[in-house]
Design a protein around this motif. Structure first.
Motif, short mmCIF file in Angstrom:
data_model
loop_
_atom_site.label_atom_id
_atom_site.label_comp_id
_atom_site.label_asym_id
_atom_site.label_seq_id
_atom_site.Cartn_x
_atom_site.Cartn_y
_atom_site.Cartn_z
N LYS A 71 0.83 -1.21 0.00
CA LYS A 71 0.00 0.00 0.00
C LYS A 71 0.86 1.26 0.00
O LYS A 71 0.54 2.26 -0.67
CB LYS A 71 -0.92 0.00 1.22
N ASN A 72 1.98 1.20 0.69
CA ASN A 72 2.86 2.37 0.79
C ASN A 72 3.64 2.65 -0.50
O ASN A 72 3.96 3.80 -0.80
CB ASN A 72 3.84 2.20 1.95
N ILE A 73 3.93 1.59 -1.25
CA ILE A 73 4.75 1.80 -2.45
C ILE A 73 3.91 1.95 -3.71
O ILE A 73 4.45 2.29 -4.76
CB ILE A 73 5.76 0.64 -2.66
N LEU A 74 2.60 1.73 -3.63
CA LEU A 74 1.76 1.83 -4.83
C LEU A 74 1.85 3.19 -5.51
O LEU A 74 1.86 3.27 -6.74
CB LEU A 74 0.30 1.52 -4.49
N PRO A 75 1.90 4.32 -4.77
CA PRO A 75 2.01 5.62 -5.46
C PRO A 75 3.28 5.76 -6.30
O PRO A 75 3.36 6.62 -7.18
CB PRO A 75 2.00 6.63 -4.31
N ILE A 76 4.29 4.93 -6.03
CA ILE A 76 5.55 5.01 -6.77
C ILE A 76 5.48 4.23 -8.08
O ILE A 76 6.25 4.49 -9.01
CB ILE A 76 6.71 4.49 -5.91
N THR A 77 4.55 3.28 -8.17
CA THR A 77 4.53 2.40 -9.34
C THR A 77 4.32 3.13 -10.67
O THR A 77 4.83 2.67 -11.69
CB THR A 77 3.47 1.30 -9.19
N PRO A 78 3.60 4.27 -10.70
CA PRO A 78 3.52 4.98 -11.99
C PRO A 78 4.90 5.40 -12.50
O PRO A 78 5.17 5.31 -13.70
CB PRO A 78 2.66 6.21 -11.67
N LEU A 79 5.76 5.87 -11.59
CA LEU A 79 7.11 6.26 -12.01
C LEU A 79 7.88 5.06 -12.55
O LEU A 79 8.58 5.16 -13.55
CB LEU A 79 7.86 6.87 -10.82
N VAL A 80 7.72 3.92 -11.88
CA VAL A 80 8.40 2.70 -12.34
C VAL A 80 7.92 2.35 -13.74
O VAL A 80 8.72 2.05 -14.64
CB VAL A 80 8.12 1.54 -11.37
N GLY A 81 6.61 2.40 -13.95
CA GLY A 81 6.05 2.05 -15.24
C GLY A 81 6.47 2.99 -16.35
O GLY A 81 6.87 2.56 -17.43
N VAL A 82 6.40 4.28 -16.07
CA VAL A 82 6.73 5.28 -17.10
C VAL A 82 8.21 5.24 -17.48
O VAL A 82 8.56 5.19 -18.66
CB VAL A 82 6.35 6.69 -16.61
N ILE A 83 9.06 5.26 -16.47
CA ILE A 83 10.50 5.27 -16.74
C ILE A 83 10.91 3.98 -17.45
O ILE A 83 11.67 3.99 -18.42
CB ILE A 83 11.30 5.46 -15.44
N SER A 84 10.39 2.85 -16.96
CA SER A 84 10.73 1.56 -17.58
C SER A 84 10.27 1.52 -19.03
O SER A 84 11.02 1.11 -19.92
CB SER A 84 10.08 0.41 -16.80
N THR A 85 9.04 1.95 -19.27
CA THR A 85 8.50 1.91 -20.63
C THR A 85 9.28 2.80 -21.58
O THR A 85 9.62 2.39 -22.70
CB THR A 85 7.02 2.33 -20.63
N CYS A 86 9.57 4.01 -21.17
CA CYS A 86 10.32 4.93 -22.04
C CYS A 86 11.71 4.40 -22.35
O CYS A 86 12.19 4.50 -23.47
CB CYS A 86 10.41 6.31 -21.38
N LEU A 87 12.37 3.83 -21.34
CA LEU A 87 13.70 3.28 -21.57
C LEU A 87 13.64 2.04 -22.46
O LEU A 87 14.51 1.84 -23.31
CB LEU A 87 14.35 2.93 -20.23
N LEU A 88 12.62 1.21 -22.28
CA LEU A 88 12.47 0.03 -23.13
C LEU A 88 12.24 0.43 -24.58
O LEU A 88 12.85 -0.14 -25.50
CB LEU A 88 11.30 -0.82 -22.62
N VAL A 89 11.38 1.40 -24.79
CA VAL A 89 11.11 1.88 -26.15
C VAL A 89 12.37 2.45 -26.78
O VAL A 89 12.76 2.10 -27.90
CB VAL A 89 9.99 2.93 -26.14
N ALA A 90 13.02 3.36 -26.04
CA ALA A 90 14.20 4.03 -26.58
C ALA A 90 15.33 3.04 -26.85
O ALA A 90 16.01 3.11 -27.89
CB ALA A 90 14.67 5.11 -25.61
N SER A 91 15.54 2.11 -25.93
CA SER A 91 16.62 1.13 -26.10
C SER A 91 16.37 0.23 -27.30
O SER A 91 17.28 -0.04 -28.09
CB SER A 91 16.76 0.29 -24.83
N ALA A 92 15.13 -0.25 -27.44
CA ALA A 92 14.80 -1.13 -28.57
C ALA A 92 15.02 -0.43 -29.89
O ALA A 92 15.61 -0.99 -30.83
CB ALA A 92 13.36 -1.62 -28.45
N VAL A 93 14.56 0.81 -30.00
CA VAL A 93 14.71 1.57 -31.24
C VAL A 93 16.18 1.89 -31.50
O VAL A 93 16.67 1.79 -32.64
CB VAL A 93 13.87 2.85 -31.19
N ALA A 94 16.92 2.29 -30.46
CA ALA A 94 18.31 2.68 -30.62
C ALA A 94 19.18 1.52 -31.12
O ALA A 94 20.07 1.71 -31.95
CB ALA A 94 18.87 3.21 -29.30
#
Length: 394
Positions: free
Chosen positions: A270-293
């Motif tokens: 419950k305490n870490i749930l507010p952080i999960t959006p940051l995990v999702g966004v940063i992970s997704t952007c890095l995954l997209v950028a890395s795959a394309v690069a």
């Protein structure tokens, strides 16, 4: 340093991009977060006792006047958190923008993401699955049994129609064996991590979307290797055992760990749930950028001969994913949900599998192209449906 600085500057907006404010699902259970994309639980979901409903009008008025005269005092931390949520609500529909920005940056400056090696790529995917797992309980899998027809329909679209569509498009456009293999791999993987967000935008059933994504993600453990071996065994060498093992490591293990944590340490979750959006966004952007690069030059060299079949795979897949359920008796909301789920594949996971288990370098290019078009196509369908009202009874 450049990417760290950019990530630091974009954190507030990026973290916001995946947090819808509130929504109404036709279920009694609301998903709090899924795959890193927070889906806010309605704040007014409070149980009311029968006695309180019988309160006299005079007492109710007095209570309201008392509440009005004594407004709740918010601390600075509460105000700051409310500001974060408000920003999050306003940036919900900007998910495609972050994908496009990451992709353009990777195409123009591939070296900026050279540090994001296979180990980091795998860890980022596992982080997405872990953030999904901490919101799941055994009850979620019981809920799948309550929606068997809808889930089975979408499962068949994901692992039946989409792989065959990918194979047909690849052959129609004359893709060479390696690119054809990569295209079929995209069609044979599970639903994407952003599908729940786009379902929310399209006014679909988000809770059902979560169940469908969960079902196809678990199904990828055996369906993806079987499909790749069956459809591509005569085209390119396929390490079906390696694909299955990687799927267990990247998908099943993080989800199991997340569910276990949610079961035995609910307060921590419950305490870490507010952080999960940051995990999702940063992970997704890095995954997209890395795959394309990593395949930026082949992407640019392939031109429209590869772009068009990938675009059609996601677009036609989404349209069939809507029309088939609609023509077979499913309601509008469920049909929109299945369309988004079918169209949006986990292309980053496909890229990792192609990189690890397909011998030809070019096999990973379709997944990198799909990362971008999957997000754009899914969000385009979602935005169009957002402005098409749902008739009463549908």
């Amino acid at each position: 340093m450049k990417i760290k600085a950019a990530a630091f500057l974009l954190l507030p907006a990026l973290g916001a991009a995946f947090t819808p404010g509130s929504f109404v699902a036709k279920t009694t259970r609301y998903p709090v977060a899924h795959n890193g994309f927070a889906l806010a639980r309605p704040s007014n979901a409070v149980k009311t006792s029968s006695s309180s409903l019988q309160m006299s009008a005079g007492t109710s008025t007095a209570v309201k006047m008392s509440e009005a005269s004594e407004p709740e005092k918010k601390t600075f931390g509460k105000k700051l958190f409310d500001a974060y949520l408000k920003t999050a609500n306003g940036a919900t529909t900007l998910f495609p923008l972050w994908t496009v920005i990451s992709s353009i940056w990777a195409l123009k400056q591939p070296s900026a993401f050279s540090w994001f090696t296979t180990q980091y790529f795998t860890a980022a995917l596992a982080a997405l699955m872990l953030s999904m797992g901490i919101t799941l309980t055994p009850q979620d899998f019981m809920d799948v049994l309550k929606e068997p027809v809808s889930v089975l329909m979408q499962f068949s679209l994901c692992y039946g129609m989409m792989p065959l569509l990918a194979l047909g498009l690849g052959r129609f456009f004359g893709l060479d064996p390696a690119l054809l293999a990569g295209c079929v791999l995209v069609g044979s993987i599970n639903g994407g991590q952003a599908s729940n967000l786009c379902t929310y935008i399209a006014k679909g059933n988000v809770a059902l979307s979560v169940l469908m994504t969960t079902a196809t993600t678990i199904g990828a453990i055996f369906m993806t290797p079987l499909l790749c071996k069956g459809l591509l065994g005569a085209v390119v060498p396929v390490d079906a055992r390696g694909i299955a093992l990687s799927t267990i490591q990247v998908v099943l293990a993080p989800i199991a760990i997340g569910m276990t944590t949610n079961k035995f340490f609910p307060n921590f979750v419950k305490n870490i749930l507010p952080i999960t959006p940051l995990v999702g966004v940063i992970s997704t952007c890095l995954l997209v950028a890395s795959a394309v690069a990593q395949v930026s030059e082949p992407i640019l060299n392939a031109g429209m001969s590869l772009q068009i079949p990938i675009i059609l795979l996601h677009l036609v897949g989404g349209l069939v994913g809507y029309l088939l359920p609609r023509c077979t008796g499913f309601d509008e909301i469920s049909s929109r949900t299945m369309a988004i789920e079918t169209s949006m594949k986990s292309s980053a996971f496909g890229f990792l599998l192609a990189k690890l288990h397909f011998g030809d370098y070019a096999a990973r290019v379709p997944s990198a192209v799909s990362v971008v078009w999957m997000a754009i196509t899914g969000s385009l369908l979602a935005v169009i449906w957002r402005y098409i009202p749902i008739k009463d009874g549908e």
